[in-house]
Design a protein around this motif. Structure first.
Motif, PDB file in Angstrom:
ATOM      1  N   ASN A 107      43.775  57.243  -8.943  1.00  0.00           N
ATOM      2  CA  ASN A 107      43.354  56.836  -7.598  1.00  0.00           C
ATOM      3  C   ASN A 107      42.544  57.904  -6.868  1.00  0.00           C
ATOM      4  N   ASN A 108      42.481  59.101  -7.434  1.00  0.00           N
ATOM      5  CA  ASN A 108      41.670  60.194  -6.886  1.00  0.00           C
ATOM      6  C   ASN A 108      42.022  60.529  -5.427  1.00  0.00           C
ATOM      7  N   ILE A 109      43.315  60.465  -5.094  1.00  0.00           N
ATOM      8  CA  ILE A 109      43.761  60.908  -3.762  1.00  0.00           C
ATOM      9  C   ILE A 109      43.819  62.433  -3.802  1.00  0.00           C
ATOM     10  N   ARG A 110      43.221  63.098  -2.810  1.00  0.00           N
ATOM     11  CA  ARG A 110      43.061  64.546  -2.900  1.00  0.00           C
ATOM     12  C   ARG A 110      43.987  65.327  -1.970  1.00  0.00           C
ATOM     13  N   ASP A 111      44.292  64.777  -0.811  1.00  0.00           N
ATOM     14  CA  ASP A 111      45.124  65.518   0.142  1.00  0.00           C
ATOM     15  C   ASP A 111      46.583  65.483  -0.299  1.00  0.00           C
ATOM     16  N   THR A 112      47.200  66.652  -0.356  1.00  0.00           N
ATOM     17  CA  THR A 112      48.556  66.743  -0.916  1.00  0.00           C
ATOM     18  C   THR A 112      49.573  65.928  -0.118  1.00  0.00           C
ATOM     19  N   ASN A 113      49.407  65.877   1.208  1.00  0.00           N
ATOM     20  CA  ASN A 113      50.362  65.102   2.013  1.00  0.00           C
ATOM     21  C   ASN A 113      50.247  63.600   1.740  1.00  0.00           C
ATOM     22  N   ILE A 115      49.135  62.269  -1.067  1.00  0.00           N
ATOM     23  CA  ILE A 115      49.671  62.063  -2.425  1.00  0.00           C
ATOM     24  C   ILE A 115      51.186  61.914  -2.363  1.00  0.00           C
ATOM     25  N   MET A 116      51.832  62.808  -1.625  1.00  0.00           N
ATOM     26  CA  MET A 116      53.298  62.776  -1.508  1.00  0.00           C
ATOM     27  C   MET A 116      53.765  61.506  -0.803  1.00  0.00           C
ATOM     28  N   ASP A 117      53.052  61.081   0.248  1.00  0.00           N
ATOM     29  CA  ASP A 117      53.406  59.829   0.929  1.00  0.00           C
ATOM     30  C   ASP A 117      53.369  58.658  -0.050  1.00  0.00           C
ATOM     31  N   ASN A 118      52.299  58.600  -0.840  1.00  0.00           N
ATOM     32  CA  ASN A 118      52.130  57.501  -1.791  1.00  0.00           C
ATOM     33  C   ASN A 118      53.162  57.537  -2.906  1.00  0.00           C
ATOM     34  N   VAL A 119      53.420  58.736  -3.437  1.00  0.00           N
ATOM     35  CA  VAL A 119      54.443  58.874  -4.483  1.00  0.00           C
ATOM     36  C   VAL A 119      55.801  58.455  -3.936  1.00  0.00           C
ATOM     37  N   SER A 120      56.105  58.902  -2.722  1.00  0.00           N
ATOM     38  CA  SER A 120      57.386  58.588  -2.100  1.00  0.00           C
ATOM     39  C   SER A 120      57.565  57.079  -1.922  1.00  0.00           C
ATOM     40  N   ASN A 121      56.519  56.423  -1.421  1.00  0.00           N
ATOM     41  CA  ASN A 121      56.589  54.976  -1.219  1.00  0.00           C
ATOM     42  C   ASN A 121      56.761  54.234  -2.536  1.00  0.00           C
ATOM     43  N   LYS A 122      56.074  54.705  -3.575  1.00  0.00           N
ATOM     44  CA  LYS A 122      56.179  54.062  -4.886  1.00  0.00           C
ATOM     45  C   LYS A 122      57.572  54.266  -5.497  1.00  0.00           C
ATOM     46  N   VAL A 123      58.165  55.442  -5.264  1.00  0.00           N
ATOM     47  CA  VAL A 123      59.533  55.688  -5.745  1.00  0.00           C
ATOM     48  C   VAL A 123      60.479  54.686  -5.099  1.00  0.00           C
ATOM     49  N   ILE A 172      55.814  86.005   2.053  1.00  0.00           N
ATOM     50  CA  ILE A 172      55.688  85.028   3.145  1.00  0.00           C
ATOM     51  C   ILE A 172      56.189  83.686   2.624  1.00  0.00           C
ATOM     52  N   GLU A 173      57.072  83.048   3.405  1.00  0.00           N
ATOM     53  CA  GLU A 173      57.599  81.745   3.001  1.00  0.00           C
ATOM     54  C   GLU A 173      56.921  80.638   3.800  1.00  0.00           C
ATOM     55  N   TYR A 174      56.348  79.677   3.074  1.00  0.00           N
ATOM     56  CA  TYR A 174      55.802  78.474   3.699  1.00  0.00           C
ATOM     57  C   TYR A 174      56.792  77.342   3.428  1.00  0.00           C
ATOM     58  N   LYS A 175      57.413  76.839   4.477  1.00  0.00           N
ATOM     59  CA  LYS A 175      58.475  75.847   4.311  1.00  0.00           C
ATOM     60  C   LYS A 175      57.896  74.446   4.211  1.00  0.00           C
ATOM     61  N   GLY A 176      58.535  73.635   3.379  1.00  0.00           N
ATOM     62  CA  GLY A 176      58.123  72.245   3.247  1.00  0.00           C
ATOM     63  C   GLY A 176      58.729  71.387   4.344  1.00  0.00           C
ATOM     64  N   ASP A 177      58.387  70.101   4.340  1.00  0.00           N
ATOM     65  CA  ASP A 177      58.967  69.148   5.280  1.00  0.00           C
ATOM     66  C   ASP A 177      60.429  68.914   4.935  1.00  0.00           C
ATOM     67  N   TYR A 183      63.972  58.120  -1.292  1.00  0.00           N
ATOM     68  CA  TYR A 183      64.953  57.677  -0.307  1.00  0.00           C
ATOM     69  C   TYR A 183      65.154  58.702   0.810  1.00  0.00           C
ATOM     70  N   TYR A 184      65.069  58.202   2.050  1.00  0.00           N
ATOM     71  CA  TYR A 184      65.256  59.087   3.206  1.00  0.00           C
ATOM     72  C   TYR A 184      65.792  58.268   4.369  1.00  0.00           C
ATOM     73  N   LEU A 185      66.901  58.727   4.946  1.00  0.00           N
ATOM     74  CA  LEU A 185      67.553  57.985   6.030  1.00  0.00           C
ATOM     75  C   LEU A 185      66.811  58.091   7.357  1.00  0.00           C
ATOM     76  N   GLY A 186      66.035  59.174   7.545  1.00  0.00           N
ATOM     77  CA  GLY A 186      65.362  59.409   8.816  1.00  0.00           C
ATOM     78  C   GLY A 186      64.279  58.375   9.088  1.00  0.00           C
ATOM     79  N   GLU A 187      63.636  58.513  10.235  1.00  0.00           N
ATOM     80  CA  GLU A 187      62.551  57.594  10.581  1.00  0.00           C
ATOM     81  C   GLU A 187      61.389  57.801   9.621  1.00  0.00           C
ATOM     82  N   ASN A 188      60.402  56.940   9.732  1.00  0.00           N
ATOM     83  CA  ASN A 188      59.284  56.972   8.786  1.00  0.00           C
ATOM     84  C   ASN A 188      58.418  58.214   8.989  1.00  0.00           C
ATOM     85  N   ILE A 189      58.956  59.371   8.643  1.00  0.00           N
ATOM     86  CA  ILE A 189      58.238  60.632   8.841  1.00  0.00           C
ATOM     87  C   ILE A 189      57.276  60.837   7.674  1.00  0.00           C
ATOM     88  N   GLU A 190      56.005  61.018   8.003  1.00  0.00           N
ATOM     89  CA  GLU A 190      55.008  61.251   6.960  1.00  0.00           C
ATOM     90  C   GLU A 190      54.995  62.734   6.591  1.00  0.00           C
TER      91      GLU A 190
END
Length: 263
Positions: A107-113, A115-123, A172-177, A183-190
């Motif tokens: 699908n040639n999606i380039r932005d990492t966020n 990509i993760m949204d799409n992978v998450s939804n497909k899971v 230096i630590e860069y923290k993820g979301d 599966y995630y109980l919280g609101e639809n956080i992208e």
């Protein structure tokens, strides 16, 4: 009567041994399939020459997986930690691997966020996760990076997991979301992304929590993230292959005679 019981015990033992062999043979074959889906170490070395991989599954098959893809201008690379380990974790890792291929290569999606949204939804769709009682809560903790080879800009998205950057003797630590893929109980956080302008001699580390969560040492306690961070900093001036070996030695030393708890 005693002889009959003895013969029955021998028969049952034989049946159990045969069943155990069949299951083990199946898992050994599953490992071959999983190994074939993981990005080859030769490809990784070709694409990211100054890199190392420390991969130490708890069982024959793993719930952790790594994935690398190179195109003309960019390299995508990820480390993911699926729910569970062993066979259930391995099934999840195959889903994750397949979805990365679909989103990035097909699908040639380039932005990492995105990509993760799409992978998450497909899971969630794959596992029929609607948030209802008793449904699967499986998913992945993950770090996904996109390196622009021309500009040296790194785009990073994390699902619960962090990225460490070592620069000029500091870490230096860069923290993820604070949410997993799937599966995630919280609101639809992208998912969000962060961009890092890399400099010469910068070192990046991405990882699952299997190392820092391992019990060991003199008091049988967890290794912990802060100790893991300090250890990476202490070996960061060494050659890449030496770093990999030192990580393995440190893990084995800490674990001692205790059981390995995760991939």
């Amino acid at each position: 009567v005693i002889q009959d019981q003895h013969q029955e015990l021998e028969h049952n033992h034989s049946v159990l041994e045969e069943a155990h062999k069949d299951i083990t043979d199946s898992i050994v074959y599953a490992k071959r399939i999983q190994d074939a889906t993981l990005t080859s170490t030769l490809y990784i070395k070709d694409v990211l020459p100054q890199s190392f991989l420390y991969f130490n599954p708890k069982e024959l098959v793993s719930g952790d997986f790594y994935w690398v893809f190179n195109n003309a201008d960019e390299v995508f690379f990820t480390v993911a930690d699926c729910t569970g380990h062993g066979v259930p974790g391995a099934f999840m890792s195959m889903i994750g691997n397949s979805l990365l291929n679909e989103m990035i290569i097909e699908n040639n999606i380039r932005d990492t966020n995105l990509i993760m949204d799409n992978v998450s939804n497909k899971v969630k769709i794959s596992l029929d996760q609607k948030g209802e009682q008793g449904q699967s809560r499986d998913g992945m903790d993950m770090v996904l990076c996109r390196l622009n080879k021309k500009t040296n800009e790194l785009m990073f998205t994390g699902a619960k997991n962090s990225l460490f950057l070592i620069r000029d003797g500091e870490i230096i630590e860069y923290k993820g979301d604070k949410r997993p893929v799937g599966y995630y109980l919280g609101e639809n956080i992208e998912f969000t992304s962060q961009k890092i302008k890399l400099k010469k001699n910068d070192l990046l580390y991405i990882f699952s929590d299997g190392f820092s969560d391992q019990f060991g040492g003199e008091k049988g306690k967890k290794y912990k993230a802060a100790k893991f961070k300090r250890f990476l900093l202490s070996i960061s001036d060494k050659d890449i292959e030496i770093q990999r070996n030192l990580l393995g030695e440190e893990f084995d030393r800490w674990k001692g005679n205790l059981e390995q708890i995760d991939d």
